[in-house]
Design a protein around this motif. Structure first.
Motif, PDB file in Angstrom:
ATOM      1  N   VAL A  55       0.836  -1.210   0.000  1.00  0.00           N
ATOM      2  CA  VAL A  55       0.000   0.000   0.000  1.00  0.00           C
ATOM      3  C   VAL A  55       0.864   1.251   0.000  1.00  0.00           C
ATOM      4  O   VAL A  55       0.570   2.230  -0.701  1.00  0.00           O
ATOM      5  CB  VAL A  55      -0.951   0.000   1.215  1.00  0.00           C
ATOM      6  N   MET A  56       1.945   1.230   0.748  1.00  0.00           N
ATOM      7  CA  MET A  56       2.789   2.421   0.897  1.00  0.00           C
ATOM      8  C   MET A  56       3.421   2.855  -0.428  1.00  0.00           C
ATOM      9  O   MET A  56       3.395   4.050  -0.778  1.00  0.00           O
ATOM     10  CB  MET A  56       3.893   2.147   1.918  1.00  0.00           C
ATOM     11  N   CYS A 154      -9.319   5.651   9.424  1.00  0.00           N
ATOM     12  CA  CYS A 154      -7.976   6.086   9.810  1.00  0.00           C
ATOM     13  C   CYS A 154      -7.217   6.652   8.615  1.00  0.00           C
ATOM     14  O   CYS A 154      -6.473   7.634   8.758  1.00  0.00           O
ATOM     15  CB  CYS A 154      -7.200   4.921  10.419  1.00  0.00           C
ATOM     16  N   ALA A 155      -7.402   6.054   7.436  1.00  0.00           N
ATOM     17  CA  ALA A 155      -6.707   6.549   6.245  1.00  0.00           C
ATOM     18  C   ALA A 155      -7.114   7.988   5.940  1.00  0.00           C
ATOM     19  O   ALA A 155      -6.260   8.852   5.676  1.00  0.00           O
ATOM     20  CB  ALA A 155      -7.009   5.653   5.056  1.00  0.00           C
ATOM     21  N   LEU A 156      -8.401   8.274   5.993  1.00  0.00           N
ATOM     22  CA  LEU A 156      -8.864   9.639   5.719  1.00  0.00           C
ATOM     23  C   LEU A 156      -8.389  10.601   6.797  1.00  0.00           C
ATOM     24  O   LEU A 156      -8.029  11.743   6.506  1.00  0.00           O
ATOM     25  CB  LEU A 156     -10.387   9.656   5.610  1.00  0.00           C
ATOM     26  N   ALA A 157      -8.394  10.147   8.048  1.00  0.00           N
ATOM     27  CA  ALA A 157      -7.930  11.013   9.129  1.00  0.00           C
ATOM     28  C   ALA A 157      -6.444  11.332   8.980  1.00  0.00           C
ATOM     29  O   ALA A 157      -6.009  12.465   9.223  1.00  0.00           O
ATOM     30  CB  ALA A 157      -8.193  10.351  10.482  1.00  0.00           C
ATOM     31  N   ILE A 158      -5.666  10.342   8.556  1.00  0.00           N
ATOM     32  CA  ILE A 158      -4.230  10.560   8.357  1.00  0.00           C
ATOM     33  C   ILE A 158      -3.985  11.530   7.203  1.00  0.00           C
ATOM     34  O   ILE A 158      -3.205  12.476   7.316  1.00  0.00           O
ATOM     35  CB  ILE A 158      -3.521   9.222   8.091  1.00  0.00           C
ATOM     36  N   ASN A 166       0.540  19.475   4.908  1.00  0.00           N
ATOM     37  CA  ASN A 166       1.611  20.048   4.094  1.00  0.00           C
ATOM     38  C   ASN A 166       2.727  19.047   3.814  1.00  0.00           C
ATOM     39  O   ASN A 166       3.745  19.393   3.218  1.00  0.00           O
ATOM     40  CB  ASN A 166       2.197  21.285   4.781  1.00  0.00           C
ATOM     41  N   GLU A 167       2.523  17.810   4.264  1.00  0.00           N
ATOM     42  CA  GLU A 167       3.521  16.751   4.081  1.00  0.00           C
ATOM     43  C   GLU A 167       2.816  15.494   3.586  1.00  0.00           C
ATOM     44  O   GLU A 167       2.710  14.493   4.299  1.00  0.00           O
ATOM     45  CB  GLU A 167       4.245  16.471   5.394  1.00  0.00           C
ATOM     46  N   PRO A 168       2.301  15.503   2.348  1.00  0.00           N
ATOM     47  CA  PRO A 168       1.559  14.332   1.868  1.00  0.00           C
ATOM     48  C   PRO A 168       2.387  13.048   1.847  1.00  0.00           C
ATOM     49  O   PRO A 168       1.849  11.959   2.047  1.00  0.00           O
ATOM     50  CB  PRO A 168       1.126  14.740   0.454  1.00  0.00           C
ATOM     51  N   ALA A 169       3.690  13.171   1.637  1.00  0.00           N
ATOM     52  CA  ALA A 169       4.521  11.967   1.629  1.00  0.00           C
ATOM     53  C   ALA A 169       4.518  11.285   2.990  1.00  0.00           C
ATOM     54  O   ALA A 169       4.521  10.050   3.083  1.00  0.00           O
ATOM     55  CB  ALA A 169       5.949  12.316   1.218  1.00  0.00           C
ATOM     56  N   VAL A 170       4.484  12.081   4.053  1.00  0.00           N
ATOM     57  CA  VAL A 170       4.421  11.513   5.401  1.00  0.00           C
ATOM     58  C   VAL A 170       3.111  10.750   5.587  1.00  0.00           C
ATOM     59  O   VAL A 170       3.084   9.654   6.159  1.00  0.00           O
ATOM     60  CB  VAL A 170       4.570  12.623   6.461  1.00  0.00           C
ATOM     61  N   ALA A 171       2.015  11.342   5.090  1.00  0.00           N
ATOM     62  CA  ALA A 171       0.721  10.671   5.186  1.00  0.00           C
ATOM     63  C   ALA A 171       0.734   9.350   4.436  1.00  0.00           C
ATOM     64  O   ALA A 171       0.220   8.337   4.923  1.00  0.00           O
ATOM     65  CB  ALA A 171      -0.370  11.587   4.643  1.00  0.00           C
ATOM     66  N   HIS A 172       1.335   9.333   3.254  1.00  0.00           N
ATOM     67  CA  HIS A 172       1.353   8.113   2.466  1.00  0.00           C
ATOM     68  C   HIS A 172       2.248   7.049   3.106  1.00  0.00           C
ATOM     69  O   HIS A 172       1.950   5.852   3.027  1.00  0.00           O
ATOM     70  CB  HIS A 172       1.810   8.432   1.044  1.00  0.00           C
ATOM     71  N   ALA A 174       2.561   6.782   6.306  1.00  0.00           N
ATOM     72  CA  ALA A 174       1.768   6.336   7.445  1.00  0.00           C
ATOM     73  C   ALA A 174       0.703   5.332   7.025  1.00  0.00           C
ATOM     74  O   ALA A 174       0.369   4.413   7.788  1.00  0.00           O
ATOM     75  CB  ALA A 174       1.120   7.534   8.140  1.00  0.00           C
ATOM     76  N   LEU A 175       0.173   5.482   5.814  1.00  0.00           N
ATOM     77  CA  LEU A 175      -0.826   4.526   5.334  1.00  0.00           C
ATOM     78  C   LEU A 175      -0.235   3.123   5.257  1.00  0.00           C
ATOM     79  O   LEU A 175      -0.919   2.138   5.566  1.00  0.00           O
ATOM     80  CB  LEU A 175      -1.341   4.952   3.960  1.00  0.00           C
ATOM     81  N   GLY A 176       1.003   3.024   4.850  1.00  0.00           N
ATOM     82  CA  GLY A 176       1.649   1.722   4.805  1.00  0.00           C
ATOM     83  C   GLY A 176       1.758   1.099   6.182  1.00  0.00           C
ATOM     84  O   GLY A 176       1.495  -0.096   6.356  1.00  0.00           O
ATOM     85  N   PHE A 177       2.111   1.912   7.163  1.00  0.00           N
ATOM     86  CA  PHE A 177       2.210   1.389   8.528  1.00  0.00           C
ATOM     87  C   PHE A 177       0.828   1.032   9.085  1.00  0.00           C
ATOM     88  O   PHE A 177       0.697   0.093   9.876  1.00  0.00           O
ATOM     89  CB  PHE A 177       2.914   2.401   9.427  1.00  0.00           C
ATOM     90  N   LEU A 178      -0.199   1.792   8.669  1.00  0.00           N
ATOM     91  CA  LEU A 178      -1.565   1.459   9.079  1.00  0.00           C
ATOM     92  C   LEU A 178      -1.948   0.074   8.575  1.00  0.00           C
ATOM     93  O   LEU A 178      -2.463  -0.757   9.346  1.00  0.00           O
ATOM     94  CB  LEU A 178      -2.538   2.514   8.537  1.00  0.00           C
ATOM     95  N   VAL A 179      -1.698  -0.200   7.303  1.00  0.00           N
ATOM     96  CA  VAL A 179      -2.039  -1.507   6.749  1.00  0.00           C
ATOM     97  C   VAL A 179      -1.176  -2.602   7.374  1.00  0.00           C
ATOM     98  O   VAL A 179      -1.673  -3.696   7.691  1.00  0.00           O
ATOM     99  CB  VAL A 179      -1.886  -1.487   5.220  1.00  0.00           C
ATOM    100  N   TRP A 180       0.095  -2.310   7.568  1.00  0.00           N
ATOM    101  CA  TRP A 180       0.990  -3.266   8.246  1.00  0.00           C
ATOM    102  C   TRP A 180       0.402  -3.652   9.605  1.00  0.00           C
ATOM    103  O   TRP A 180       0.309  -4.842   9.948  1.00  0.00           O
ATOM    104  CB  TRP A 180       2.357  -2.609   8.402  1.00  0.00           C
ATOM    105  N   GLY A 181      -0.005  -2.659  10.375  1.00  0.00           N
ATOM    106  CA  GLY A 181      -0.575  -2.921  11.692  1.00  0.00           C
ATOM    107  C   GLY A 181      -1.898  -3.660  11.620  1.00  0.00           C
ATOM    108  O   GLY A 181      -2.166  -4.556  12.439  1.00  0.00           O
ATOM    109  N   LEU A 182      -2.736  -3.315  10.642  1.00  0.00           N
ATOM    110  CA  LEU A 182      -4.026  -3.990  10.510  1.00  0.00           C
ATOM    111  C   LEU A 182      -3.854  -5.463  10.157  1.00  0.00           C
ATOM    112  O   LEU A 182      -4.546  -6.325  10.707  1.00  0.00           O
ATOM    113  CB  LEU A 182      -4.872  -3.298   9.442  1.00  0.00           C
ATOM    114  N   VAL A 183      -2.941  -5.763   9.232  1.00  0.00           N
ATOM    115  CA  VAL A 183      -2.731  -7.160   8.863  1.00  0.00           C
ATOM    116  C   VAL A 183      -2.133  -7.935  10.036  1.00  0.00           C
ATOM    117  O   VAL A 183      -2.492  -9.086  10.290  1.00  0.00           O
ATOM    118  CB  VAL A 183      -1.835  -7.262   7.616  1.00  0.00           C
TER     119      VAL A 183
END
Length: 245
Positions: A55-56, A154-158, A166-172, A174-183
């Protein structure tokens, strides 16, 4: 999503992004489940990491172009709450499904010798699609629903957080870590799918490819990882929209 890009470009990004998700995610599952692979029996932590990066990486590549939805449930949820045009829902979902199938075909092509060595049909099916560990549709539905609600809200909130606006790369990232944690946290019951394209596309590939030792494609369960994430997308996006949107 950037509407300045044509629909064709955005659909190409959704196709490629979903294919990358499957190549990195299901590719990791194949590495762990197929005999002869150097990652054979590498464990669930490796699989969770694979999906997190699955995802990241597309998010960093395409988040600013197509929105990197790569998930029909997310696309539907956004449209239901007026955050995505209905006219583009069907094209996005078709691109996501085709991308998932293309990614799975690539995995089979590169792992064919190891599929041939693997005699357990469950191990083979696991590299394509999900199955509930307790063989319970109800447990599978509840697990997929909970994971999907957490994922989308959580993805939308992030993505829309003041910390990352102002840091979309940081958000993206974080999405990878969100999916990592969910799995890692919710992967025991079902896999999980959290994404109809991630499950249904590869399941279709499993059904038509002539692999040795493959069993049935478990169509009796196949509606669960489609319906539960779809409902989860509507609830998860709606929860974020009503609270913070």
């Amino acid at each position: 999503m950037d509407p300045s890009y044509s629909l064709a470009v955005r659909l190409a990004c959704e196709f490629i992004g979903t294919a990358i998700l499957i190549i990195l995610g299901n590719g990791t599952v194949a590495n762990v489940h197929l005999k002869g692979s150097k990652g054979y029996r590498g464990g669930w932590s490796l699989i969770a990491m694979g999906y997190g990066f699955g995802v990241m990486i597309p998010a960093l590549m395409f988040g600013g172009i197509s929105g990197n939805q790569i998930n029909p449930a997310f696309t539907l949820g956004l449209a239901v709450w007026g955050l995505f045009p209905w006219s583009e829902v069907a094209p996005y979902i078709v691109a996501q499904m085709l991308g998932a199938m293309a990614g799975q075909i690539a995995i089979v092509a590169t792992h064919k010798p190891y599929y041939d060595l693997t005699t357990n049909p469950d191990d083979i099916l696991a590299t394509f699609s999900t199955v509930n560990a307790a063989r319970s549709r109800l447990n599978g539905f509840l697990s997929e629903l909970l994971g999907s609600v957490v994922l989308f809200s959580c993805a939308l909130a992030i993505i829309n957080s003041p910390l990352t606006e102002n840091e979309p790369a940081v958000a993206h990232l974080a999405l990878g870590f969100l999916v990592w944690g969910l799995v890692a946290g919710l992967g025991g019951p079902t896999g999980p799918a959290l994404n109809p394209a991630r499950d249904l596309g590869p399941r279709l590939v499993h059904a038509f490819l002539p692999l040795k030792h493959k069993g049935p494609s478990d169509w009796g369960y196949s509606w669960v990882p489609v319906a539960a994430p779809m409902l989860g997308g509507i609830i998860g996006v709606g929860g974020w929209y009503l609270l913070l949107g």
